[in-house]
Scaffold this active site. Structure first.
Site, PDB file in Angstrom:
ATOM      1  N   HIS A   1      44.469  28.412  42.868  1.00 37.88           N
ATOM      2  CA  HIS A   1      43.694  28.826  44.042  1.00 37.88           C
ATOM      3  C   HIS A   1      44.480  29.795  44.925  1.00 37.88           C
ATOM      4  CE1 HIS A   1      40.648  28.754  47.050  1.00 37.88           C
ATOM      5  NE2 HIS A   1      40.190  27.541  46.818  1.00 37.88           N
TER       6      HIS A   1
ATOM      7  N   ASP B   1      28.368  37.324  31.928  1.00 35.80           N
ATOM      8  CA  ASP B   1      27.850  37.576  30.581  1.00 35.80           C
ATOM      9  C   ASP B   1      28.914  38.324  29.778  1.00 35.80           C
ATOM     10  OD1 ASP B   1      26.551  38.347  28.288  1.00 35.80           O
ATOM     11  OD2 ASP B   1      24.976  39.501  29.302  1.00 35.80           O
TER      12      ASP B   1
END
Length: 430
Positions: A166, A380
């Site tokens: 993070h 995608d």
């Protein structure tokens, strides 16, 4: 509205191949990369999964090979992710940009993708097999900033599992990286190239702490709140209709001019959770949540800022007031907390950390982490968009996750853990 238990997903066995280190496809700058004070406090590993079903019109190439090659290419622009976390002489985190490489591993699962079930109720023991964890790592410095695992399933579908630190980026930055990686996989230019310079968020000299930063303040536990009890997890789905009803409830006494979905839902969960934990009426309780500061800095952070652009803000009140006053009271506190996040406040928070190196206190506190507004579902890689995305691990007792849910992602799933008696009360209240 009923609750759903966190289900145990299918027993999953994954056979892993030897892991590889993926270096950038071209030479990159070798230097020590600065991490801002907004990066320092959240050096935790975040693991996520992306599920891609088999489709008749799919590409014939091996997904692992295509995604691995795309990673090699995208790391040219995101080269700090190929480095290693280090410590400065002052004990602050930085990145040694040595192009050692991101970790990449492929594997095969012994079941079909649909056997994983609904990931809005994650089972870490199952999903954890779909992300690579560095064995025997003793601390965060021994874990590469990025590890990726592509697992093929018997049905022809696959899962991309990511393990990312993070401190390298917040949710928006992670989403932009994953989408850049997927664009590269499809041979497209990056729609949002990364802006790498984090010195924009350096502490000032001299330091100028202009606000009280109660997000770091310790709260006295006068309610005998236990820290080590076993947790029971539940998932609560709020439909668009339920969310609209919550907003109407918050507005009905005329105390508010407006109310957002996040403001209503976070206030509602904070109130009921405090009641469920049976906090004493005079118990101070705190709500923590992150606000995106990118557009709140002056000037705003550049588009594609690679790093944490969020800051924690807080609400603080007595549990008795939270429980007894109308929902509009809590929403008003949340609105004030959001309104606090200005350039001056953000700069003050950065300077405050520089002076104190404080971590947020979580006694009598609820920390809400919101994933519902992030477009991870658009990643995608050439096999269409994922049918499911989500976290691998369950939140701690002080943390609640907001996850988008449903085909149109207009519902919000609230995932949380509480001691069993408190969870039973929470279900009754909600």
């Amino acid at each position: 509205m009923g609750a759903e238990s966190v289900i145990t997903q299918a027993k999953l066995e994954v056979k892993l191949h030897e892991h590889a280190l993926i270096k950038p496809a071209e030479p990159t700058e070798n230097h020590v990369y600065f991490l801002s004070n907004l990066d320092q406090n959240i050096a935790v590993i975040v693991q996520t999964v992306y599920c891609y079903p088999a489709r008749e019109e799919d590409r014939v190439e091996n997904p692992g090979l295509v995604i691995k090659e795309a990673l090699r290419k995208v790391l040219v622009q995101y080269y700090p992710l190929a480095g290693r976390i280090g410590l400065s002489p002052e004990g602050k985190l930085n990145v040694n940009c040595n192009a050692e490489g991101a970790v990449f591993v492929e594997g095969e699962a012994d079941c079909r993708l649909e056997d994983l079930g609904d990931m809005c109720k994650p089972d870490p023991s199952t999903l954890g097999r779909l992300v690579y964890s560095v064995p025997d790592a003793k601390n965060i410095l021994e874990i590469p900033p990025l590890a990726a695992q592509v697992t093929m399933f018997k049905c022809g579908g696959f899962v991309l599992g990511l393990s990312m630190n993070h401190c390298m980026f917040d949710g928006l930055g992670a989403m932009e990286f994953v989408n850049s990686w997927s664009e590269t996989s499809r041979g497209l230019p990056l729609s949002v190239p990364p802006y790498l310079d984090r010195t924009l968020l350096q502490a000032r000299s001299p330091l100028k702490i202009e606000y009280p930063h109660h997000e770091f303040s310790e709260i006295e536990n006068i309610s005998n709140l236990t820290e080590d009890s076993e947790l029971e997890y539940r998932s609560f789905c709020f439909s668009p209709e339920k969310l609209a009803e919550l907003k109407r409830t918050a507005m009905e006494d005329g105390a508010l001019v407006k109310c957002s979905t996040f403001e209503a839902l976070s206030s509602h969960v904070w109130r009921l959770r405090s009641k469920a934990l049976q906090m004493a009426p005079t118990q101070e309780t705190k709500l923590l949540f992150a606000v995106d500061g990118r557009k709140r800095f002056n000037p705003p952070l550049p588009k594609g800022y690679f790093g944490n652009g969020i800051a924690l803000t807080y609400c603080l009140c007595r549990a008795g007031d939270l429980a007894d006053k109308p929902l509009s009271f809590a929403v008003g506190l949340v609105q004030e907390a959001i309104g606090m996040i200005t350039d001056k406040y953000l700069r003050s928070a950065i300077d405050c950390f520089e002076a104190n190196r404080a971590k947020p206190s979580l006694t009598a506190t609820l920390l809400i982490t919101t994933w519902s507004h992030l477009s991870f579902h658009t990643a995608d890689f050439g096999w269409g968009e994922p049918v499911q995305t989500g976290p691998v691990t369950l939140p701690g007792k002080e943390v609640v996750l907001f996850l988008s849910h449903g085909k149109e992602r207009k519902s919000i799933n609230v995932l949380m853990g509480l001691p069993p008696p408190a969870m039973q009360r929470f279900e009754e209240y909600i």
